[in-house]
Motif scaffolding. Structure first.
Motif, short mmCIF file in Angstrom:
data_model
loop_
_atom_site.label_atom_id
_atom_site.label_comp_id
_atom_site.label_asym_id
_atom_site.label_seq_id
_atom_site.Cartn_x
_atom_site.Cartn_y
_atom_site.Cartn_z
N PHE A 152 48.63 28.98 -3.64
CA PHE A 152 48.50 28.80 -1.65
C PHE A 152 47.30 29.25 -1.14
O PHE A 152 47.18 28.89 0.35
CB PHE A 152 50.28 29.98 -1.51
N HIS A 153 46.42 29.62 -1.86
CA HIS A 153 45.31 30.18 -1.18
C HIS A 153 43.98 29.52 -1.75
O HIS A 153 43.14 29.19 -0.87
CB HIS A 153 45.03 31.69 -1.58
N ILE A 154 43.92 28.22 -2.89
CA ILE A 154 42.69 27.88 -2.91
C ILE A 154 41.97 27.23 -2.10
O ILE A 154 41.08 26.98 -1.86
CB ILE A 154 43.30 27.66 -4.81
N ARG A 155 42.78 26.36 -1.63
CA ARG A 155 42.53 25.26 -0.43
C ARG A 155 42.06 25.47 0.47
O ARG A 155 41.22 25.31 0.87
CB ARG A 155 43.34 24.69 0.06
N ARG A 156 41.89 26.64 0.89
CA ARG A 156 41.59 27.32 2.30
C ARG A 156 39.83 28.06 1.69
O ARG A 156 39.31 28.14 2.04
CB ARG A 156 42.42 28.54 2.69
N ALA A 157 40.14 28.50 0.26
CA ALA A 157 38.81 29.38 0.08
C ALA A 157 37.61 27.77 0.07
O ALA A 157 36.79 27.74 0.20
CB ALA A 157 39.17 30.42 -0.67
N VAL A 158 38.51 26.64 -1.44
CA VAL A 158 37.42 26.06 -1.31
C VAL A 158 36.87 25.55 0.31
O VAL A 158 35.50 25.03 1.01
CB VAL A 158 38.48 24.92 -2.22
N ALA A 159 37.82 25.04 1.21
CA ALA A 159 37.43 24.69 2.46
C ALA A 159 36.56 25.81 3.10
O ALA A 159 35.37 25.18 3.97
CB ALA A 159 38.50 24.19 3.00
N LEU A 160 36.36 26.83 3.13
CA LEU A 160 35.57 27.78 3.89
C LEU A 160 34.12 27.95 3.24
O LEU A 160 33.68 27.51 3.99
CB LEU A 160 36.19 29.31 4.24
N CYS A 161 34.61 27.89 1.85
CA CYS A 161 34.04 28.42 1.22
C CYS A 161 32.30 26.93 1.03
O CYS A 161 31.10 27.13 1.31
CB CYS A 161 33.34 28.79 -0.33
N GLU A 162 32.83 25.53 1.08
CA GLU A 162 32.47 24.58 1.41
C GLU A 162 31.59 24.08 3.07
O GLU A 162 30.53 24.07 3.50
CB GLU A 162 33.51 23.11 1.29
N LYS A 163 32.11 24.96 4.17
CA LYS A 163 31.75 25.11 5.18
C LYS A 163 30.70 26.31 5.15
O LYS A 163 29.99 25.75 5.90
CB LYS A 163 32.61 25.58 6.46
N ALA A 164 30.65 27.26 4.43
CA ALA A 164 29.70 28.04 3.92
C ALA A 164 28.11 27.14 3.29
O ALA A 164 27.46 28.11 2.85
CB ALA A 164 30.11 29.48 3.43
N GLY A 165 28.25 26.17 2.64
CA GLY A 165 27.18 25.65 2.29
C GLY A 165 27.49 26.02 0.43
O GLY A 165 26.47 25.90 -0.18
N ILE A 166 28.76 26.27 0.30
CA ILE A 166 29.08 26.09 -1.51
C ILE A 166 29.64 25.21 -1.76
O ILE A 166 30.91 24.74 -1.27
CB ILE A 166 29.30 27.75 -1.27
#
Length: 254
Positions: A183-197
């Motif tokens: 339930f959390h992993i998609r938010r983590a991926v989206a935010l880390c992608e936005k942060a440049g990872i």
């Protein structure tokens, strides 16, 4: 101890709290107005439009995050070989990882043992002396076969956005496998992608119990905050100087 300037200024008017009877009258007037409005076709139409707009605005951040993470989420077996795995904190019980956090750490240890990742970056809350997520996570991992030298701690991962930004700006992570519950992993991926990872998410499977459903509902609110942080480029609560812990761990012996 009273701080200077904390007292009430001389001559200031003391606020008088609203009396219960006055509050009841105001609430009653509001309820009467609402009932009158909903009796009319125009009022009903506006109420439905307002409700629909609220639903759209509530779901929009979550929809964006699901779209941003499309094709980037899977399980341990499908995770690409990547130098670093980031494990997000999920609370402690009496100083030890909560069951959800323990399951994340189990997946991280499995990724390390299989050779899919080389270094584990554990990120969590250490805002109080008596509460230390990263050290509890490190201790759990070493007890499950991960060498201490291959673990790096981020003590200021107060939320997902902070953890992602700090992983990039402080620890120099460019590519990572992220580990959390589904339930959390998609938010983590989206935010880390936005942060440049460049990110791939491992969604840890959990039984759909009350905690899982609560986490899913909480995501609706957290997604709004996360999307706002990402769009505005908010700095983490603590940033500080760049650290070379990840680089040294990758350079050292396995």
């Amino acid at each position: 101890m009273r701080m200077p300037g904390a007292g009430r200024a001389a001559g200031a008017v003391r606020a008088v709290p609203a009396r219960p009877a006055a509050v009841r009258r105001r609430l009653g007037a509001l309820w009467s107005w609402t009932r009158r409005t909903l009796r009319t076709r125009r009022g009903q139409r506006r109420a439905v439009q307002t409700l629909m707009l609220g639903c759209v605005l509530t779901l929009l951040p979550s929809t964006w995050m699901h779209a941003a993470a499309a094709g980037r989420v899977g399980d341990v077996a499908g995770a690409p070989k990547t130098p670093v795995a980031v494990v997000f904190g999920a609370g402690l019980w009496k100083g030890e990882p909560s069951p959800y956090l323990a399951h994340r750490l189990d997946s991280a240890a499995e990724l390390y043992r299989s050779g899919q990742v080389e270094v584990l970056l554990v990120t969590g809350d250490n805002s109080r002396v008596e509460y230390d997520e990263p050290d509890a996570m490190r201790r759990y991992l070493t007890e499950h076969g991960v060498p201490d030298r291959r673990i790096v701690s981020d003590y200021a991962g107060f939320d997902t956005w902070d953890s992602c930004v700090r992983a990039k700006k402080i620890f120099g992570v460019d590519r990572a496998v992220l580990i959390s519950q589904g339930f959390h992993i998609r938010r983590a991926v989206a935010l880390c992608e936005k942060a440049g990872i460049d990110s791939y998410g491992v969604g840890v499977a959990e039984p759909h119990d009350a905690t899982w459903y609560f986490g899913g509902v909480r995501e609706l609110l957290a997604s709004g905050k996360g999307a706002s942080d990402a769009m505005l480029g908010r700095d983490p609560k603590f940033l500080g100087e760049r650290e070379d812990g990840v680089r040294k761990a990758l350079a050292g012996p396995r």
